[in-house]
Motif scaffolding. Structure first.
Motif, PDB file in Angstrom:
ATOM      1  N   ASN A 157       0.786  -1.209   0.002  1.00 22.09           N
ATOM      2  CA  ASN A 157       0.151   0.069   0.062  1.00 22.09           C
ATOM      3  C   ASN A 157       0.925   1.090   0.069  1.00 22.09           C
ATOM      4  O   ASN A 157       0.331   2.377  -0.328  1.00 22.09           O
ATOM      5  CB  ASN A 157      -0.974   0.072   1.219  1.00 22.09           C
ATOM      6  CG  ASN A 157      -0.352   0.140   2.513  1.00 22.09           C
ATOM      7  OD1 ASN A 157       1.040  -0.108   3.021  1.00 22.09           O
ATOM      8  ND2 ASN A 157      -0.962   0.620   3.393  1.00 22.09           N
ATOM      9  N   ILE A 158       2.178   1.002   0.391  1.00 20.31           N
ATOM     10  CA  ILE A 158       3.056   2.201   0.504  1.00 20.31           C
ATOM     11  C   ILE A 158       3.380   2.761  -1.105  1.00 20.31           C
ATOM     12  O   ILE A 158       3.261   3.782  -1.298  1.00 20.31           O
ATOM     13  CB  ILE A 158       4.569   1.821   1.004  1.00 20.31           C
ATOM     14  CG1 ILE A 158       4.323   1.455   2.477  1.00 20.31           C
ATOM     15  CG2 ILE A 158       5.604   2.755   0.774  1.00 20.31           C
ATOM     16  CD1 ILE A 158       5.403   0.744   3.140  1.00 20.31           C
ATOM     17  N   ILE A 159       3.185   1.864  -1.812  1.00 24.84           N
ATOM     18  CA  ILE A 159       3.401   2.170  -3.425  1.00 24.84           C
ATOM     19  C   ILE A 159       1.968   2.382  -4.006  1.00 24.84           C
ATOM     20  O   ILE A 159       1.953   3.382  -4.917  1.00 24.84           O
ATOM     21  CB  ILE A 159       4.186   0.828  -4.017  1.00 24.84           C
ATOM     22  CG1 ILE A 159       5.592   0.947  -3.410  1.00 24.84           C
ATOM     23  CG2 ILE A 159       4.218   1.297  -5.377  1.00 24.84           C
ATOM     24  CD1 ILE A 159       6.034  -0.498  -3.867  1.00 24.84           C
ATOM     25  N   GLY A 160       0.836   1.532  -3.603  1.00 26.71           N
ATOM     26  CA  GLY A 160      -0.328   1.674  -4.025  1.00 26.71           C
ATOM     27  C   GLY A 160      -1.296   2.920  -3.784  1.00 26.71           C
ATOM     28  O   GLY A 160      -1.884   3.398  -4.514  1.00 26.71           O
ATOM     29  N   TYR A 161      -0.694   3.593  -2.576  1.00 24.66           N
ATOM     30  CA  TYR A 161      -1.426   4.808  -2.488  1.00 24.66           C
ATOM     31  C   TYR A 161      -0.381   5.996  -1.921  1.00 24.66           C
ATOM     32  O   TYR A 161      -0.483   6.930  -2.279  1.00 24.66           O
ATOM     33  CB  TYR A 161      -2.679   4.425  -1.623  1.00 24.66           C
ATOM     34  CG  TYR A 161      -3.492   5.766  -1.000  1.00 24.66           C
ATOM     35  CD1 TYR A 161      -4.426   5.888  -2.088  1.00 24.66           C
ATOM     36  CD2 TYR A 161      -3.461   6.342   0.010  1.00 24.66           C
ATOM     37  CE1 TYR A 161      -5.386   6.755  -1.862  1.00 24.66           C
ATOM     38  CE2 TYR A 161      -4.259   7.428   0.156  1.00 24.66           C
ATOM     39  CZ  TYR A 161      -5.223   7.778  -0.677  1.00 24.66           C
ATOM     40  OH  TYR A 161      -6.249   8.758  -0.539  1.00 24.66           O
ATOM     41  N   TRP A 162       0.441   5.475  -1.006  1.00 25.43           N
ATOM     42  CA  TRP A 162       1.108   6.816  -0.370  1.00 25.43           C
ATOM     43  C   TRP A 162       2.331   7.149  -1.221  1.00 25.43           C
ATOM     44  O   TRP A 162       2.465   8.540  -1.299  1.00 25.43           O
ATOM     45  CB  TRP A 162       1.920   6.058   0.797  1.00 25.43           C
ATOM     46  CG  TRP A 162       1.035   6.327   2.305  1.00 25.43           C
ATOM     47  CD1 TRP A 162       1.487   7.436   3.040  1.00 25.43           C
ATOM     48  CD2 TRP A 162      -0.096   5.683   2.671  1.00 25.43           C
ATOM     49  NE1 TRP A 162       0.355   7.405   4.332  1.00 25.43           N
ATOM     50  CE2 TRP A 162      -0.493   6.435   3.774  1.00 25.43           C
ATOM     51  CE3 TRP A 162      -0.755   4.659   2.153  1.00 25.43           C
ATOM     52  CZ2 TRP A 162      -1.466   5.766   4.581  1.00 25.43           C
ATOM     53  CZ3 TRP A 162      -1.902   4.228   3.040  1.00 25.43           C
ATOM     54  CH2 TRP A 162      -2.383   4.732   3.932  1.00 25.43           C
ATOM     55  N   LEU A 163       2.803   6.432  -2.087  1.00 23.67           N
ATOM     56  CA  LEU A 163       3.798   6.982  -3.263  1.00 23.67           C
ATOM     57  C   LEU A 163       3.150   7.903  -4.117  1.00 23.67           C
ATOM     58  O   LEU A 163       3.885   9.091  -4.441  1.00 23.67           O
ATOM     59  CB  LEU A 163       4.110   5.884  -4.056  1.00 23.67           C
ATOM     60  CG  LEU A 163       5.175   6.199  -5.316  1.00 23.67           C
ATOM     61  CD1 LEU A 163       6.350   6.844  -4.736  1.00 23.67           C
ATOM     62  CD2 LEU A 163       5.639   5.028  -5.965  1.00 23.67           C
ATOM     63  N   GLY A 164       1.702   7.885  -4.518  1.00 29.48           N
ATOM     64  CA  GLY A 164       1.054   8.998  -5.406  1.00 29.48           C
ATOM     65  C   GLY A 164       0.831  10.089  -4.602  1.00 29.48           C
ATOM     66  O   GLY A 164       1.094  11.412  -5.088  1.00 29.48           O
ATOM     67  N   ALA A 165       0.794  10.150  -3.485  1.00 27.05           N
ATOM     68  CA  ALA A 165       0.369  11.155  -2.382  1.00 27.05           C
ATOM     69  C   ALA A 165       1.469  11.909  -2.344  1.00 27.05           C
ATOM     70  O   ALA A 165       1.585  13.206  -2.194  1.00 27.05           O
ATOM     71  CB  ALA A 165      -0.432  10.822  -1.019  1.00 27.05           C
ATOM     72  N   CYS A 166       2.993  11.261  -2.147  1.00 27.49           N
ATOM     73  CA  CYS A 166       3.997  11.735  -1.718  1.00 27.49           C
ATOM     74  C   CYS A 166       4.588  12.667  -3.151  1.00 27.49           C
ATOM     75  O   CYS A 166       4.936  13.553  -3.225  1.00 27.49           O
ATOM     76  CB  CYS A 166       4.914  10.741  -1.415  1.00 27.49           C
ATOM     77  SG  CYS A 166       4.947  10.139   0.107  1.00 27.49           S
ATOM     78  N   GLU A 167       4.219  11.893  -4.285  1.00 31.88           N
ATOM     79  CA  GLU A 167       4.570  12.707  -5.550  1.00 31.88           C
ATOM     80  C   GLU A 167       3.722  13.783  -5.858  1.00 31.88           C
ATOM     81  O   GLU A 167       4.268  15.036  -6.089  1.00 31.88           O
ATOM     82  CB  GLU A 167       4.317  11.767  -6.819  1.00 31.88           C
ATOM     83  CG  GLU A 167       5.150  10.341  -6.888  1.00 31.88           C
ATOM     84  CD  GLU A 167       4.802   9.440  -7.855  1.00 31.88           C
ATOM     85  OE1 GLU A 167       5.706   8.838  -8.787  1.00 31.88           O
ATOM     86  OE2 GLU A 167       3.524   9.204  -8.166  1.00 31.88           O
ATOM     87  N   GLU A 168       2.335  13.763  -5.307  1.00 27.33           N
ATOM     88  CA  GLU A 168       1.588  15.075  -5.511  1.00 27.33           C
ATOM     89  C   GLU A 168       2.080  16.129  -4.525  1.00 27.33           C
ATOM     90  O   GLU A 168       2.101  17.240  -4.905  1.00 27.33           O
ATOM     91  CB  GLU A 168       0.338  14.625  -5.199  1.00 27.33           C
ATOM     92  CG  GLU A 168      -0.742  15.992  -5.358  1.00 27.33           C
ATOM     93  CD  GLU A 168      -2.191  15.548  -5.394  1.00 27.33           C
ATOM     94  OE1 GLU A 168      -2.889  16.321  -5.020  1.00 27.33           O
ATOM     95  OE2 GLU A 168      -2.584  14.347  -5.453  1.00 27.33           O
ATOM     96  N   ALA A 169       2.462  15.830  -3.246  1.00 30.90           N
ATOM     97  CA  ALA A 169       2.905  16.795  -2.324  1.00 30.90           C
ATOM     98  C   ALA A 169       4.361  17.319  -2.784  1.00 30.90           C
ATOM     99  O   ALA A 169       4.328  18.518  -2.207  1.00 30.90           O
ATOM    100  CB  ALA A 169       3.081  16.112  -1.070  1.00 30.90           C
ATOM    101  N   THR A 170       5.333  16.745  -3.325  1.00 32.40           N
ATOM    102  CA  THR A 170       6.339  17.141  -3.661  1.00 32.40           C
ATOM    103  C   THR A 170       6.733  17.656  -4.966  1.00 32.40           C
ATOM    104  O   THR A 170       7.636  18.320  -5.231  1.00 32.40           O
ATOM    105  CB  THR A 170       7.396  16.213  -3.303  1.00 32.40           C
ATOM    106  OG1 THR A 170       7.370  15.057  -4.014  1.00 32.40           O
ATOM    107  CG2 THR A 170       7.520  15.747  -1.800  1.00 32.40           C
ATOM    108  N   GLY A 171       6.018  17.257  -6.010  1.00 30.24           N
ATOM    109  CA  GLY A 171       6.121  17.534  -7.336  1.00 30.24           C
ATOM    110  C   GLY A 171       7.050  16.674  -8.057  1.00 30.24           C
ATOM    111  O   GLY A 171       7.571  16.920  -9.242  1.00 30.24           O
TER     112      GLY A 171
END
Length: 216
Positions: A157-171
């Motif tokens: 789930n780290i990749i399935g959901y949190w990674l995308g949120a981190c990408e959006e947060a940091t650009g």
């Protein structure tokens, strides 16, 4: 005597989310207590005095800590939806990939988003390397667990959901469909599952939380 299941967690923690997803898939009724990790509760300090962190599953007054351990406990304690395969070899392989995600993948992803700017290019390359292993492991499967979500999928789930949120947060864009088509398809399948989708933290709440955490 009624069974008592309590989960001490933090809403933005992917490790807490793992436990919640497993409990939901199993159909286990539980109470949830959201912890302020800057002001840890007496219950958290009592139940996890060594690490003092979430998640902690308390089953009939007995605490279990560390998300990998908790997932296995859940699978062995409650019947119904299986998190691990029946075949012993396949079970061992699944355990390997869960450990790989925690020991190799998670630290590599953290370096990309939390590390210093000057070292980001190297961190991205290291993250690509570990993600390639997962891309290869998926083969032509719908999920890491085959046709249904299993323990590896829950751990990822780290990749399935949190990674995308981190990408959006940091650009910082890391996992693209061009580079990782199988992982991208897996993410689509994972977050589209009704149980998963209904029990992940709201994206519009998680992204600002991560921006603050990253100091942005």
């Amino acid at each position: 005597m009624a069974e008592e299941v309590l989960l001490l967690g933090a809403w933005a923690s992917p490790f807490t989310s793992r436990v919640e997803l497993a409990l939901k898939l199993k159909g286990v009724q539980y109470k949830y207590s959201d912890e302020d990790l800057n002001n840890k509760s007496p219950s958290l300090l009592q139940y996890n005095p060594i690490y003092k962190k979430v998640p902690v599953l308390v089953h009939n007054g007995k605490p279990i800590v560390e998300s990998q351990v908790i997932l296995e406990y859940i699978d062995e304690t409650w019947q119904g939806y299986p998190l691990l395969p029946k075949d012993l070899y396949e079970r061992a392989i699944a355990r390997f990939w869960v450990k790989f995600i925690d020991d190799k993948c998670w630290p590599a992803l953290q370096k990309v988003f939390i590390g210093e700017e000057k070292g980001r290019e190297k961190a991205v390359e290291e993250a690509y390397e570990v993600l390639k292993f997962l891309e290869k492991e998926l083969k032509e499967k719908r999920f890491f667990g085959g046709e249904s979500i299993g323990m590896v999928d829950i751990a990822a789930n780290i990749i399935g959901y949190w990674l995308g949120a981190c990408e959006e947060a940091t650009g910082v864009e890391l996992l693209t469909r061009e580079k990782f088509p199988k992982l991208s398809n897996w993410i689509d399948e994972f977050v589209s599952n009704s149980v998963i989708k209904e029990n992940l933290p709201p994206r519009d709440k998680l992204v600002p939380f991560l921006r603050h955490r990253f100091g942005l």
